[in-house]
Motif scaffolding. Sequence first.
Motif, PDB file in Angstrom:
ATOM      1  N   THR A 151       8.298  -2.924 -14.286  1.00  0.00           N
ATOM      2  CA  THR A 151       8.200  -4.228 -14.937  1.00  0.00           C
ATOM      3  C   THR A 151       8.069  -5.368 -13.926  1.00  0.00           C
ATOM      4  O   THR A 151       7.706  -6.485 -14.294  1.00  0.00           O
ATOM      5  CB  THR A 151       9.419  -4.487 -15.832  1.00  0.00           C
ATOM      6  OG1 THR A 151      10.605  -4.545 -15.011  1.00  0.00           O
ATOM      7  CG2 THR A 151       9.578  -3.377 -16.858  1.00  0.00           C
ATOM      8  N   LYS A 152       8.372  -5.070 -12.657  1.00  0.00           N
ATOM      9  CA  LYS A 152       8.290  -6.109 -11.627  1.00  0.00           C
ATOM     10  C   LYS A 152       6.982  -6.063 -10.832  1.00  0.00           C
ATOM     11  O   LYS A 152       6.803  -6.834  -9.889  1.00  0.00           O
ATOM     12  CB  LYS A 152       9.484  -5.990 -10.682  1.00  0.00           C
ATOM     13  CG  LYS A 152      10.822  -6.246 -11.372  1.00  0.00           C
ATOM     14  CD  LYS A 152      11.989  -6.143 -10.406  1.00  0.00           C
ATOM     15  CE  LYS A 152      13.308  -6.422 -11.117  1.00  0.00           C
ATOM     16  NZ  LYS A 152      14.473  -6.304 -10.198  1.00  0.00           N
ATOM     17  N   VAL A 153       6.088  -5.146 -11.202  1.00  0.00           N
ATOM     18  CA  VAL A 153       4.784  -5.079 -10.537  1.00  0.00           C
ATOM     19  C   VAL A 153       3.948  -6.270 -10.981  1.00  0.00           C
ATOM     20  O   VAL A 153       3.802  -6.529 -12.178  1.00  0.00           O
ATOM     21  CB  VAL A 153       4.061  -3.753 -10.882  1.00  0.00           C
ATOM     22  CG1 VAL A 153       2.665  -3.738 -10.298  1.00  0.00           C
ATOM     23  CG2 VAL A 153       4.868  -2.576 -10.351  1.00  0.00           C
ATOM     24  N   GLU A 154       3.411  -7.008 -10.016  1.00  0.00           N
ATOM     25  CA  GLU A 154       2.672  -8.224 -10.321  1.00  0.00           C
ATOM     26  C   GLU A 154       1.293  -8.206  -9.684  1.00  0.00           C
ATOM     27  O   GLU A 154       1.069  -7.565  -8.649  1.00  0.00           O
ATOM     28  CB  GLU A 154       3.448  -9.446  -9.834  1.00  0.00           C
ATOM     29  CG  GLU A 154       4.783  -9.653 -10.530  1.00  0.00           C
ATOM     30  CD  GLU A 154       5.506 -10.882 -10.013  1.00  0.00           C
ATOM     31  OE1 GLU A 154       5.048 -11.458  -9.000  1.00  0.00           O
ATOM     32  OE2 GLU A 154       6.524 -11.274 -10.614  1.00  0.00           O
ATOM     33  N   LEU A 155       0.391  -8.920 -10.313  1.00  0.00           N
ATOM     34  CA  LEU A 155      -0.971  -9.072  -9.813  1.00  0.00           C
ATOM     35  C   LEU A 155      -0.947  -9.635  -8.392  1.00  0.00           C
ATOM     36  O   LEU A 155      -0.201 -10.569  -8.089  1.00  0.00           O
ATOM     37  CB  LEU A 155      -1.730 -10.034 -10.724  1.00  0.00           C
ATOM     38  CG  LEU A 155      -3.232  -9.846 -10.881  1.00  0.00           C
ATOM     39  CD1 LEU A 155      -3.547  -8.494 -11.480  1.00  0.00           C
ATOM     40  CD2 LEU A 155      -3.798 -10.954 -11.753  1.00  0.00           C
ATOM     41  N   GLY A 156      -1.708  -9.022  -7.498  1.00  0.00           N
ATOM     42  CA  GLY A 156      -1.830  -9.514  -6.142  1.00  0.00           C
ATOM     43  C   GLY A 156      -0.867  -8.904  -5.152  1.00  0.00           C
ATOM     44  O   GLY A 156      -0.992  -9.131  -3.947  1.00  0.00           O
ATOM     45  N   GLN A 157       0.124  -8.128  -5.632  1.00  0.00           N
ATOM     46  CA  GLN A 157       1.035  -7.469  -4.703  1.00  0.00           C
ATOM     47  C   GLN A 157       0.267  -6.491  -3.809  1.00  0.00           C
ATOM     48  O   GLN A 157      -0.629  -5.789  -4.269  1.00  0.00           O
ATOM     49  CB  GLN A 157       2.121  -6.699  -5.463  1.00  0.00           C
ATOM     50  CG  GLN A 157       3.218  -7.565  -6.039  1.00  0.00           C
ATOM     51  CD  GLN A 157       4.299  -6.735  -6.703  1.00  0.00           C
ATOM     52  OE1 GLN A 157       4.015  -5.729  -7.344  1.00  0.00           O
ATOM     53  NE2 GLN A 157       5.548  -7.145  -6.554  1.00  0.00           N
ATOM     54  N   ILE A 158       0.641  -6.443  -2.536  1.00  0.00           N
ATOM     55  CA  ILE A 158       0.015  -5.501  -1.606  1.00  0.00           C
ATOM     56  C   ILE A 158       0.495  -4.090  -1.928  1.00  0.00           C
ATOM     57  O   ILE A 158       1.674  -3.865  -2.201  1.00  0.00           O
ATOM     58  CB  ILE A 158       0.342  -5.871  -0.148  1.00  0.00           C
ATOM     59  CG1 ILE A 158      -0.344  -7.190   0.224  1.00  0.00           C
ATOM     60  CG2 ILE A 158      -0.074  -4.768   0.818  1.00  0.00           C
ATOM     61  CD1 ILE A 158       0.019  -7.707   1.592  1.00  0.00           C
ATOM     62  N   THR A 159      -0.449  -3.140  -1.916  1.00  0.00           N
ATOM     63  CA  THR A 159      -0.119  -1.747  -2.185  1.00  0.00           C
ATOM     64  C   THR A 159      -0.684  -0.856  -1.090  1.00  0.00           C
ATOM     65  O   THR A 159      -1.719  -1.149  -0.487  1.00  0.00           O
ATOM     66  CB  THR A 159      -0.692  -1.286  -3.532  1.00  0.00           C
ATOM     67  OG1 THR A 159      -2.120  -1.470  -3.532  1.00  0.00           O
ATOM     68  CG2 THR A 159      -0.090  -2.062  -4.680  1.00  0.00           C
ATOM     69  N   LEU A 160      -0.006   0.258  -0.845  1.00  0.00           N
ATOM     70  CA  LEU A 160      -0.500   1.309   0.031  1.00  0.00           C
ATOM     71  C   LEU A 160      -0.582   2.592  -0.779  1.00  0.00           C
ATOM     72  O   LEU A 160       0.367   2.946  -1.489  1.00  0.00           O
ATOM     73  CB  LEU A 160       0.435   1.513   1.231  1.00  0.00           C
ATOM     74  CG  LEU A 160       0.645   0.313   2.155  1.00  0.00           C
ATOM     75  CD1 LEU A 160       1.618   0.680   3.273  1.00  0.00           C
ATOM     76  CD2 LEU A 160      -0.664  -0.152   2.744  1.00  0.00           C
ATOM     77  N   ALA A 161      -1.711   3.282  -0.716  1.00  0.00           N
ATOM     78  CA  ALA A 161      -1.892   4.558  -1.398  1.00  0.00           C
ATOM     79  C   ALA A 161      -1.774   5.683  -0.382  1.00  0.00           C
ATOM     80  O   ALA A 161      -2.476   5.683   0.638  1.00  0.00           O
ATOM     81  CB  ALA A 161      -3.251   4.613  -2.096  1.00  0.00           C
ATOM     82  N   MET A 162      -0.883   6.638  -0.644  1.00  0.00           N
ATOM     83  CA  MET A 162      -0.606   7.714   0.303  1.00  0.00           C
ATOM     84  C   MET A 162      -0.877   9.062  -0.342  1.00  0.00           C
ATOM     85  O   MET A 162      -0.502   9.289  -1.501  1.00  0.00           O
ATOM     86  CB  MET A 162       0.845   7.651   0.769  1.00  0.00           C
ATOM     87  CG  MET A 162       1.237   6.327   1.404  1.00  0.00           C
ATOM     88  SD  MET A 162       2.963   6.332   1.970  1.00  0.00           S
ATOM     89  CE  MET A 162       3.131   4.616   2.495  1.00  0.00           C
ATOM     90  N   GLY A 163      -1.527   9.954   0.401  1.00  0.00           N
ATOM     91  CA  GLY A 163      -1.825  11.272  -0.125  1.00  0.00           C
ATOM     92  C   GLY A 163      -2.721  12.055   0.804  1.00  0.00           C
ATOM     93  O   GLY A 163      -2.752  11.808   2.019  1.00  0.00           O
ATOM     94  N   SER A 164      -3.490  12.987   0.204  1.00  0.00           N
ATOM     95  CA  SER A 164      -4.356  13.877   0.981  1.00  0.00           C
ATOM     96  C   SER A 164      -5.788  13.832   0.479  1.00  0.00           C
ATOM     97  O   SER A 164      -6.317  14.828  -0.020  1.00  0.00           O
ATOM     98  CB  SER A 164      -3.826  15.319   0.917  1.00  0.00           C
ATOM     99  OG  SER A 164      -2.543  15.425   1.463  1.00  0.00           O
ATOM    100  N   PRO A 165      -6.468  12.666   0.585  1.00  0.00           N
ATOM    101  CA  PRO A 165      -7.850  12.595   0.116  1.00  0.00           C
ATOM    102  C   PRO A 165      -8.752  13.526   0.911  1.00  0.00           C
ATOM    103  O   PRO A 165      -8.714  13.538   2.147  1.00  0.00           O
ATOM    104  CB  PRO A 165      -8.218  11.125   0.339  1.00  0.00           C
ATOM    105  CG  PRO A 165      -7.325  10.676   1.442  1.00  0.00           C
ATOM    106  CD  PRO A 165      -6.032  11.418   1.225  1.00  0.00           C
ATOM    107  N   LEU A 166      -9.537  14.340   0.194  1.00  0.00           N
ATOM    108  CA  LEU A 166     -10.471  15.275   0.827  1.00  0.00           C
ATOM    109  C   LEU A 166      -9.774  16.212   1.805  1.00  0.00           C
ATOM    110  O   LEU A 166     -10.370  16.691   2.762  1.00  0.00           O
ATOM    111  CB  LEU A 166     -11.603  14.518   1.533  1.00  0.00           C
ATOM    112  CG  LEU A 166     -12.382  13.526   0.676  1.00  0.00           C
ATOM    113  CD1 LEU A 166     -13.448  12.829   1.494  1.00  0.00           C
ATOM    114  CD2 LEU A 166     -12.993  14.211  -0.530  1.00  0.00           C
TER     115      LEU A 166
END
Length: 363
Positions: A151-166
């Motif tokens: 509920t505290k996620v807001e437009l414009g917040q910086i995000t990092l996506a972590m995983g194993s692409p390809l």
Amino acid sequence: MNRTKEPIRPIVVAVLAALVLAGCSNGSSSDSSSPANGSPTAPAGAGAAQPGGANQLQSDYQRVIGDVLPSVVQITTASGLGSGIVYDDRGDIVTNAHVVGTATTFTVTLAGSTKPLDAALVASYPESDLAVIRLGSPPDGLKPASFGDSTKVELGQITLAMGSPLGLSSSVTQGIVSATGRTVSEPGSPGSPGAVIGNMVQTSAAINPGNSGGALVNLDSQVIGINTLAATEPQSNGAAAPGIGFAIPASTVTSIADQLIKDGKVTNSGRAALGITARTYFDQNFRPAGAVVVAVAPDGPAASAGLQVGDVITRIGDTAVDSLNSLTTALASLAPGSKVTVAYNRDGQSRTAEVTLGTLETP
């Protein structure tokens, strides 16, 4: 880019984008310069030192990566690979249902490690595209992730996506929260019939095949969602639409995961329902024109509001309904207990009913 497990099946979400699951990669990559040995791929902008605020931002990125990346794992099945997030110190790992597919055993590789670990399926809930697997022998020092408040996620917040692409394990990309509250229809796959998920987080962080099940993280080192979908251009034979990805919100993830771990199934879906069975209704010109009710649950929301078998639902609140899929999508954006006006046709006459929505029952 799209999943390598199956051909593209374009779908429409929001306005212009078609989506494909960012599910499983075959682990191959044509970029021989890309690190694939478990070392983090630095997010854009994290290169040479920059003055002032840029230096601080780079430090924030590196701190978050150090905090969260050890909790993000690579999951390998017989047909591909995806990502997952360490959920607790007992070895439970949460991921997407479409990552596990029909498999019941898996190989898991922790961040910064090359040692394969055996894992088995705890339970899967394809309706929300979530699943939990468990390590057979959890190693010492296993680090569960911290999940944030959706509920505290807001437009414009910086995000990092972590995983194993390809198949590039422990990779990190960066972006912002582009939108919240998106309702997304996924394509089906083995073990996952194609969920309709509400309240998803849209991000500009790059999400590619193999990222599914990985973490979307804020700068407080909290997981705010599970990376699930990337968009494609509907008119370009599935070409990637850069900067449009979607993540299942943390509140949905924790609610479903807790139930799967405790009970082996979902007893409270948290999804709104009318208490009916329906199918797409076609008009005299064989065009979809609503959702016709074929069964009504006794004492359910629709029955209490007077809806009957044979009624053709044409609108839920302000959302037009011209098919069973559009009815499902409209309900996915609503919450159990909310009141909504349902417009329908009965015997050629237009009617409305005020319905207090119930909770979608699970098998």
